[in-house]
Design a protein around this motif. Structure first.
Motif, PDB file in Angstrom:
ATOM      1  N   GLN A 185       0.815  -1.205   0.000  1.00 22.21           N
ATOM      2  CA  GLN A 185       0.000   0.000   0.000  1.00 22.21           C
ATOM      3  C   GLN A 185       0.857   1.267   0.000  1.00 22.21           C
ATOM      4  O   GLN A 185       2.057   1.237   0.295  1.00 22.21           O
ATOM      5  N   ASN A 186       0.205   2.380  -0.320  1.00 25.50           N
ATOM      6  CA  ASN A 186       0.888   3.668  -0.310  1.00 25.50           C
ATOM      7  C   ASN A 186       0.845   4.267   1.093  1.00 25.50           C
ATOM      8  O   ASN A 186      -0.208   4.332   1.718  1.00 25.50           O
ATOM      9  N   TYR A 187       2.005   4.734   1.562  1.00 26.20           N
ATOM     10  CA  TYR A 187       2.064   5.337   2.894  1.00 26.20           C
ATOM     11  C   TYR A 187       2.495   6.805   2.834  1.00 26.20           C
ATOM     12  O   TYR A 187       2.646   7.441   3.873  1.00 26.20           O
ATOM     13  N   PHE A 188       2.691   7.321   1.622  1.00 23.34           N
ATOM     14  CA  PHE A 188       2.983   8.736   1.450  1.00 23.34           C
ATOM     15  C   PHE A 188       1.665   9.517   1.399  1.00 23.34           C
ATOM     16  O   PHE A 188       0.595   8.942   1.157  1.00 23.34           O
ATOM     17  N   ASP A 212      -1.455  11.591  -0.025  1.00 24.83           N
ATOM     18  CA  ASP A 212      -2.146  11.355  -1.299  1.00 24.83           C
ATOM     19  C   ASP A 212      -1.677  12.312  -2.387  1.00 24.83           C
ATOM     20  O   ASP A 212      -1.629  11.950  -3.562  1.00 24.83           O
ATOM     21  N   LYS A 228       3.937  12.550  -4.715  1.00 19.03           N
ATOM     22  CA  LYS A 228       4.448  11.428  -5.489  1.00 19.03           C
ATOM     23  C   LYS A 228       5.426  10.626  -4.641  1.00 19.03           C
ATOM     24  O   LYS A 228       6.209  11.193  -3.887  1.00 19.03           O
ATOM     25  N   ARG A 229       5.342   9.312  -4.773  1.00 15.35           N
ATOM     26  CA  ARG A 229       6.241   8.452  -4.013  1.00 15.35           C
ATOM     27  C   ARG A 229       7.693   8.755  -4.369  1.00 15.35           C
ATOM     28  O   ARG A 229       8.054   8.914  -5.533  1.00 15.35           O
ATOM     29  N   ASN A 249       9.646  -4.112  -4.116  1.00 15.47           N
ATOM     30  CA  ASN A 249       9.275  -3.221  -5.225  1.00 15.47           C
ATOM     31  C   ASN A 249       8.549  -3.990  -6.324  1.00 15.47           C
ATOM     32  O   ASN A 249       7.608  -3.472  -6.954  1.00 15.47           O
ATOM     33  N   ARG A 267       5.077  -4.505  -5.071  1.00 19.88           N
ATOM     34  CA  ARG A 267       4.327  -3.241  -5.085  1.00 19.88           C
ATOM     35  C   ARG A 267       3.880  -2.887  -6.493  1.00 19.88           C
ATOM     36  O   ARG A 267       2.756  -2.401  -6.698  1.00 19.88           O
ATOM     37  N   ASN A 268       4.734  -3.140  -7.480  1.00 18.45           N
ATOM     38  CA  ASN A 268       4.401  -2.821  -8.866  1.00 18.45           C
ATOM     39  C   ASN A 268       3.289  -3.687  -9.423  1.00 18.45           C
ATOM     40  O   ASN A 268       2.616  -3.324 -10.379  1.00 18.45           O
TER      41      ASN A 268
END
Length: 450
Positions: A413-416, A418, A421-422, A445, A448-449
């Protein structure tokens, strides 16, 4: 400022001058009332040893004098390298009024008096004053600023001598109005020339074996005045036999290690230690570590710097480095000196031989820089806790995946934030433990991709 030479208005090296030739005022000088170093002080620039880059035939100071373009100078060098001697000799080649003071014993009142007299002298004669200030770094900022107008308008040509790094102890404004001349520590050849000068002028051969002579030169450690003081002790005892190295060590005291815990020597040596560790050279690192201890440095300061090195230059390439650093530090605190210093020496060798990585150091600095730019962005809602009904209604925690419940133990999941950009801050090396970390991140990675 230009001036006329008071030495017959001709080049210093128009004719050949050989070391201790007939022009060198050879004389027998056993005078117990005057220190040998003062009796042998050079009277001509070509007699100064070890500073050819400044006072040799093509030396900077020689060219200045020959062309009549002497400017204000800062002479920076270790004790016993010839700063005072060079300043005194320069005064002989000018038609300027010469004044010498020491910053240790002088204050604002004396400086004001000197400046006033210099102005009057210039008004009456049209000539300036050559002011030599020994230990100029002892003057505070206000005192140093007082030189600016009189140096700027040519009332005074300043020659300041210092053993400290001018960048640290002198005002930038004063430095910008002076040329910096760096004197070298006297090498073996220069020290041998001083010994030969003593033997010729005293008409006595030093009563030393070849090995003892080498020990004497090593004991001087680049300090010409210290060498002459030791020789003076030997000459006065009138030995009728040669002295070997063991007898010499008993007769003479070893020169104190040149080290100032709050000035240039301190920073030079800690830099040398740090760079030797980073360069993976345990022998050089041990040498600089020992030099600092011999100079009286607090081992706790060294322990703190070694611990810092473990995190900055080794990091996760060898995670045990940080653990050992803290352990060695604690060992020293419990044992004290000298026993605790062995633990620090062990740490020095471990850090020098460990795989190196500054990946964490770089990653953290980059992350901080980005954090300063994006400091108002909220975390994504799915990773926020929702302890109240209202927060649940606002979407806090909605869609969060519990990583332990996934097949790979990794949700991706994304933790940065919203709206951000990561970014990748951490780029592990392929050295030591970071090689394992690098492979692990590559696998994540890929997941994640997907």
């Amino acid at each position: 400022m230009t001036f006329s030479s008071s030495k017959n208005d001709k080049d210093l090296f128009a004719s050949d001058h050989t070391f201790l030739s007939e022009n060198s005022n050879k004389k027998s000088i056993i005078d117990n009332k005057v220190p040998l170093a003062d009796q042998l002080r050079p009277m001509e620039l070509e007699e100064v040893v070890g500073q050819n880059h400044l006072v040799g035939k093509k030396g900077i100071i020689t060219r200045m004098i020959n062309h009549g373009t002497l400017s204000s100078l800062i002479l920076w060098g270790y004790p016993g390298t010839g700063k005072t001697t060079i300043a005194r000799i320069i005064s002989q080649y000018t038609n300027l009024r010469f004044v010498q003071i020491s910053a240790i014993f002088s204050g604002v009142t004396e400086l004001k008096k000197i400046f006033d007299e210099a102005r009057k002298y210039r008004q009456q004669t049209g000539k300036g004053t050559l002011l030599f200030v020994d230990e100029i770094h002892r003057f505070n900022r206000t005192q140093q600023d007082s030189f600016l107008p009189v140096v700027e308008d040519g009332t005074i040509i300043l020659i300041g001598a210092t053993t400290e790094n001018p960048s640290f102890v002198l005002n930038g404004a004063l430095l910008s109005r002076c040329q910096l001349m760096v004197l070298k520590r006297l090498d073996e050849e220069a020290l041998k020339q001083l010994i030969k000068r003593v033997e010729i002028n005293t008409e006595k051969k030093l009563p030393l074996t070849d090995k003892a002579l080498h020990v004497l030169i090593a004991m001087a450690d680049g300090d010409g005045r210290y060498l002459l003081n030791m020789i003076e002790q030997l000459i006065k005892q009138n030995f009728d036999h040669k002295i070997d190295e063991n007898a010499l060590n008993e007769l003479l005291s070893q020169k104190a290690v040149l080290y100032d815990k709050d000035r240039d020597g301190h920073y030079n040596l800690i830099s040398a230690l740090h760079k030797s560790l980073r360069g993976s050279d345990p022998d050089a690192a041990l040498y600089w570590f020992a030099r600092m201890l011999e100079g009286g440095e607090d081992p706790r300061y060294i322990a703190r710097r070694l611990t810092r090195f473990a995190s900055e230059d080794i990091g996760l390439a060898s995670p045990n480095a940080q653990i050992l650093a803290i352990s060695a530090w604690e060992s020293y605190e419990r044992l004290g000196s000298p026993e605790g210093e062995i633990a620090l020496a062990e740490l020095v060798v471990y850090l020098a031989t460990a795989p190196k990585s500054n990946a964490i150091y770089k990653a953290f600095n980059k992350a901080r820089a980005v954090a300063k730019k994006t400091g108002s962005l909220m975390p994504p809602a799915h990773i926020l806790n929702a302890p109240t009904k209202m927060m649940k209604e606002l979407g806090y925690g909605k869609g969060y995946q519990y990583d332990h419940d996934t097949e790979e133990g990794f949700s991706g999941q994304n933790y940065f934030p919203d709206r951000m950009k990561r970014e990748q801050f951490y780029f592990p090396t392929h050295r030591g433990t970071e090689e394992i970390i690098s492979k692990r991140l590559e696998q994540w990675n890929k997941l994640r991709n997907k």
